[in-house]
Design an enzyme around this catalytic site. Structure first.
Site, PDB file in Angstrom:
ATOM      1  N   CYS A   1       0.835  -1.178   0.010  1.00 18.50           N
ATOM      2  CA  CYS A   1       0.079   0.066  -0.070  1.00 18.50           C
ATOM      3  C   CYS A   1       0.828   1.319   0.062  1.00 18.50           C
ATOM      4  O   CYS A   1       0.776   2.049   1.121  1.00 18.50           O
ATOM      5  CB  CYS A   1      -0.956  -0.005   1.139  1.00 18.50           C
ATOM      6  SG  CYS A   1      -2.342   1.183   0.935  1.00 18.50           S
TER       7      CYS A   1
ATOM      8  N   HIS B   1       1.936   3.955  -3.377  1.00 21.28           N
ATOM      9  CA  HIS B   1       1.130   4.638  -4.203  1.00 21.28           C
ATOM     10  C   HIS B   1       0.174   3.931  -4.886  1.00 21.28           C
ATOM     11  O   HIS B   1      -1.016   4.219  -4.853  1.00 21.28           O
ATOM     12  CB  HIS B   1       2.124   5.259  -5.358  1.00 21.28           C
ATOM     13  CG  HIS B   1       3.167   6.078  -4.753  1.00 21.28           C
ATOM     14  ND1 HIS B   1       3.068   6.972  -3.815  1.00 21.28           N
ATOM     15  CD2 HIS B   1       4.804   6.016  -4.823  1.00 21.28           C
ATOM     16  CE1 HIS B   1       4.035   7.760  -3.606  1.00 21.28           C
ATOM     17  NE2 HIS B   1       5.199   7.025  -4.117  1.00 21.28           N
ATOM     18  N   ALA B   2       0.516   3.083  -5.697  1.00 22.37           N
ATOM     19  CA  ALA B   2      -0.511   2.015  -6.302  1.00 22.37           C
ATOM     20  C   ALA B   2      -1.705   1.390  -5.373  1.00 22.37           C
ATOM     21  O   ALA B   2      -2.815   1.694  -5.611  1.00 22.37           O
ATOM     22  CB  ALA B   2       0.155   0.943  -7.279  1.00 22.37           C
TER      23      ALA B   2
ATOM     24  N   GLU C   1      -0.132  -4.463   4.618  1.00 28.25           N
ATOM     25  CA  GLU C   1       1.483  -3.750   4.262  1.00 28.25           C
ATOM     26  C   GLU C   1       2.460  -3.967   5.280  1.00 28.25           C
ATOM     27  O   GLU C   1       1.918  -4.134   6.703  1.00 28.25           O
ATOM     28  CB  GLU C   1       0.864  -2.324   4.537  1.00 28.25           C
ATOM     29  CG  GLU C   1       2.137  -1.160   4.346  1.00 28.25           C
ATOM     30  CD  GLU C   1       3.072  -1.602   3.130  1.00 28.25           C
ATOM     31  OE1 GLU C   1       4.201  -1.420   3.508  1.00 28.25           O
ATOM     32  OE2 GLU C   1       2.629  -1.387   2.211  1.00 28.25           O
TER      33      GLU C   1
ATOM     34  N   CYS D   1      10.041  10.522  -3.846  1.00 32.08           N
ATOM     35  CA  CYS D   1      10.533  11.388  -4.790  1.00 32.08           C
ATOM     36  C   CYS D   1      10.770  12.777  -3.802  1.00 32.08           C
ATOM     37  O   CYS D   1      11.724  13.509  -4.277  1.00 32.08           O
ATOM     38  CB  CYS D   1       9.614  11.671  -6.051  1.00 32.08           C
ATOM     39  SG  CYS D   1       7.847  12.262  -5.371  1.00 32.08           S
TER      40      CYS D   1
ATOM     41  N   VAL E   1       2.763 -10.746   3.850  1.00 32.09           N
ATOM     42  CA  VAL E   1       2.223 -11.700   2.945  1.00 32.09           C
ATOM     43  C   VAL E   1       3.349 -12.613   2.632  1.00 32.09           C
ATOM     44  O   VAL E   1       4.113 -12.244   1.869  1.00 32.09           O
ATOM     45  CB  VAL E   1       1.352 -11.297   1.795  1.00 32.09           C
ATOM     46  CG1 VAL E   1       0.939 -12.314   0.963  1.00 32.09           C
ATOM     47  CG2 VAL E   1       0.285 -10.576   2.390  1.00 32.09           C
TER      48      VAL E   1
ATOM     49  N   THR F   1       2.942  -4.505  -4.559  1.00 34.23           N
ATOM     50  CA  THR F   1       3.684  -4.873  -3.858  1.00 34.23           C
ATOM     51  C   THR F   1       4.892  -3.815  -3.882  1.00 34.23           C
ATOM     52  O   THR F   1       5.896  -4.035  -3.158  1.00 34.23           O
ATOM     53  CB  THR F   1       4.283  -6.169  -3.657  1.00 34.23           C
ATOM     54  OG1 THR F   1       4.192  -6.438  -5.030  1.00 34.23           O
ATOM     55  CG2 THR F   1       3.363  -7.076  -2.984  1.00 34.23           C
TER      56      THR F   1
ATOM     57  N   SER G   1       8.425  -1.902  -5.624  1.00 35.20           N
ATOM     58  CA  SER G   1       9.595  -2.280  -6.070  1.00 35.20           C
ATOM     59  C   SER G   1      10.714  -2.128  -4.738  1.00 35.20           C
ATOM     60  O   SER G   1      10.301  -1.561  -3.714  1.00 35.20           O
ATOM     61  CB  SER G   1      10.007  -1.421  -7.258  1.00 35.20           C
ATOM     62  OG  SER G   1      10.183  -0.286  -6.845  1.00 35.20           O
TER      63      SER G   1
ATOM     64  N   TYR H   1      17.105   9.823 -19.535  1.00 38.79           N
ATOM     65  CA  TYR H   1      15.983  10.876 -19.888  1.00 38.79           C
ATOM     66  C   TYR H   1      16.400  11.901 -20.759  1.00 38.79           C
ATOM     67  O   TYR H   1      15.510  12.634 -21.338  1.00 38.79           O
ATOM     68  CB  TYR H   1      15.595  11.519 -18.584  1.00 38.79           C
ATOM     69  CG  TYR H   1      15.179  10.531 -17.374  1.00 38.79           C
ATOM     70  CD1 TYR H   1      14.175   9.873 -17.207  1.00 38.79           C
ATOM     71  CD2 TYR H   1      16.397  10.238 -16.533  1.00 38.79           C
ATOM     72  CE1 TYR H   1      13.846   8.984 -16.339  1.00 38.79           C
ATOM     73  CE2 TYR H   1      16.077   9.220 -15.506  1.00 38.79           C
ATOM     74  CZ  TYR H   1      14.674   8.742 -15.435  1.00 38.79           C
ATOM     75  OH  TYR H   1      14.449   7.753 -14.247  1.00 38.79           O
TER      76      TYR H   1
END
Length: 446
Positions: free
Chosen positions: A8, A10-11, A32, A42, A79, A111, A113, A186
């Protein structure tokens, strides 16, 4: 309908909120392993640099908020196992060590990264730190206070922002990267040359095109970083070399990329239609190539989480894909990037052409103006726009969003050359600088 959400940040936060909004009668259970949700990693460099004074402001949600919306939130629960065939998960309470089994109708895998940690000798020493979550941010702040020499390994966005923050504090900074340019993913060389010169002016030691071979230390603490080209004294090392998706719980149960990222369709469903995935655990559809890709960005995560909520019961809104659009502020420069660079497009075997162009953002008769450096990348045959980069002391970063839409909607150089942008001398010229960039591209094509 019972929905289990694993992870839990951002997504996951976005998914929980939108599931409850779309399906208020659903039973949503969240697991979580950390003690917080929704941390904006960020913002770590801003916290390190003192721009953000209160780290609590880097959270935009909380377990209490999700609970108030109707979710059953289980913090500090890990989990351990997912059985997709039986539709159950096995969970461990990290505070009590008790294990339980939970069933589900739908599973949401968010989950995230984890920072890459290559098997470099000495990496286990106590002053080699990672930069991802809240607790790591606190550790960086704590250990950097008494560190005079700091080494940052990795010259992507996170690494570069940390370098700036520490340089402004007067630290002695070494930046190491295995590639020959900073921000290689970038920006192309026309822009990175300017930024590298600025870093050197700020006293940063650039150790580019160098691989770290060993973290040399004494008494469990690193004193030197050894590379393929030399040895650099240091009091603290921060690794920022990339991320890997944490998806082993679903290994051999859903389709994944070789790096472990879960493959999803346009409705965020995996190869098992009762399992959804989003964020850093999942692939994105990369519009410049029309292929799945792994691009771990918070912007992708919140959008995919939103779509999980919209599509959890039935397919409703399809994913529009991503351009990997991003922005950066570095030593007074405002930088926007979207889509492919010329280098990445050619490395992918695409037949592209690129145009570099400079112009002031507004007329010279105004009291002030600023130069804008721009680069447009496009297909040589179809003229379809594939990417762009912009940099200026003036804030032109929203123009990266404009080009992002152009890429998403498969616009061409001709489209951008004559697109309707307003004129007002306070803000721009009769021809906006994006128009002029595309018009120069047309000349280059001719």
């Amino acid at each position: 309908m019972k929905i289990v959400v694993v992870g839990c940040t951002h997504a996951g936060t976005s998914a929980v909120k939108n599931i409850l909004k779309e399906q208020p009668d659903a039973e949503v259970v969240v697991y979580e392993r950390n003690d917080n949700v929704s941390f904006l990693s960020c913002g770590i460099a801003m916290y390190v640099g003192g721009i953000v004074k209160d780290p609590a402001s880097l959270f935009y949600s909380s377990p209490e908020e999700l609970t108030s919306l109707g979710a059953k939130v289980n913090m500090q629960h890990d989990v351990l196992e997912i059985d997709a065939a039986k539709k159950i998960v096995r969970i461990k309470d990290l505070m009590t060590a008790a294990e339980t089994i939970e069933s589900y109708d739908r599973l949401v895998m968010t989950t995230g990264s984890w920072p890459l940690t290559p098997p470099i000798p000495g990496i286990e020493q106590q002053n080699v730190l990672l930069c991802k979550n809240y607790n790591q941010a606190l550790e960086i702040i704590k250990r950097s206070e008494n560190a005079k020499r700091i080494t940052v390994v990795g010259a992507g966005y996170i690494g570069i922002e940390l370098v700036e923050a520490f340089a402004l504090q007067g630290k002695n900074i070494t930046l190491i990267d295995g590639l020959d340019r900073i921000l290689n993913k970038y920006l192309d060389q026309e822009l990175t040359d300017v930024l590298e010169n600025e870093l050197v002016k700020q006293g940063v030691t650039l150790a580019l095109n160098q691989q770290v071979s060993e973290f040399c230390g004494e008494m469990g603490k690193v004193t030197h970083v050894k590379t393929s080209h030399g040895k650099y004294g240091t009091d603290l090392v921060i690794l920022c070399i990339g991320f890997k998706p944490m998806t082993e719980l679903l290994a051999n149960q859903v389709d994944r990329l070789p790096n472990g990222a879960i493959i999803v369709n346009e409705y965020m469903q995996t190869s098992n239609p009762d399992i959804f995935a989003a964020g850093d655990a999942a692939v994105v559809h990369y519009n410049p190539t029309d292929e799945p890709a792994y691009i771990p960005l918070a912007t992708n995560a919140v959008r995919q989480g939103f779509l999980v909520g919209k599509n959890i019961e039935k397919p409703t809104i399809a994913y529009r894909g991503t351009q990997g659009t991003s922005g950066l502020h570095l030593f007074g420069y405002n930088i926007g990037s979207t889509g492919m660079t010329e280098a990445s497009a050619k490395a992918a075997g695409l037949n592209v052409q690129a145009t570099y162009f400079e112009d002031n953002y507004r007329p010279e008769f105004m009291p002030s103006t600023e130069n804008v450096q721009m680069k447009l990348v496009y297909d040589k045959e179809s003229h379809r726009i594939l990417g762009a980069q912009l940099m200026s002391k003036y804030d032109i970063t929203q123009s990266a969003n404009t080009i992002s839409l152009a890429i998403q909607n498969k616009m061409t150089v001709e489209d951008l050359a004559i697109s309707d942008f307003f004129f007002q001398p306070h803000f721009d010229r009769p021809w906006n600088y994006l128009n002029l960039l595309a018009q120069q591209a047309l000349e280059d094509l001719a």
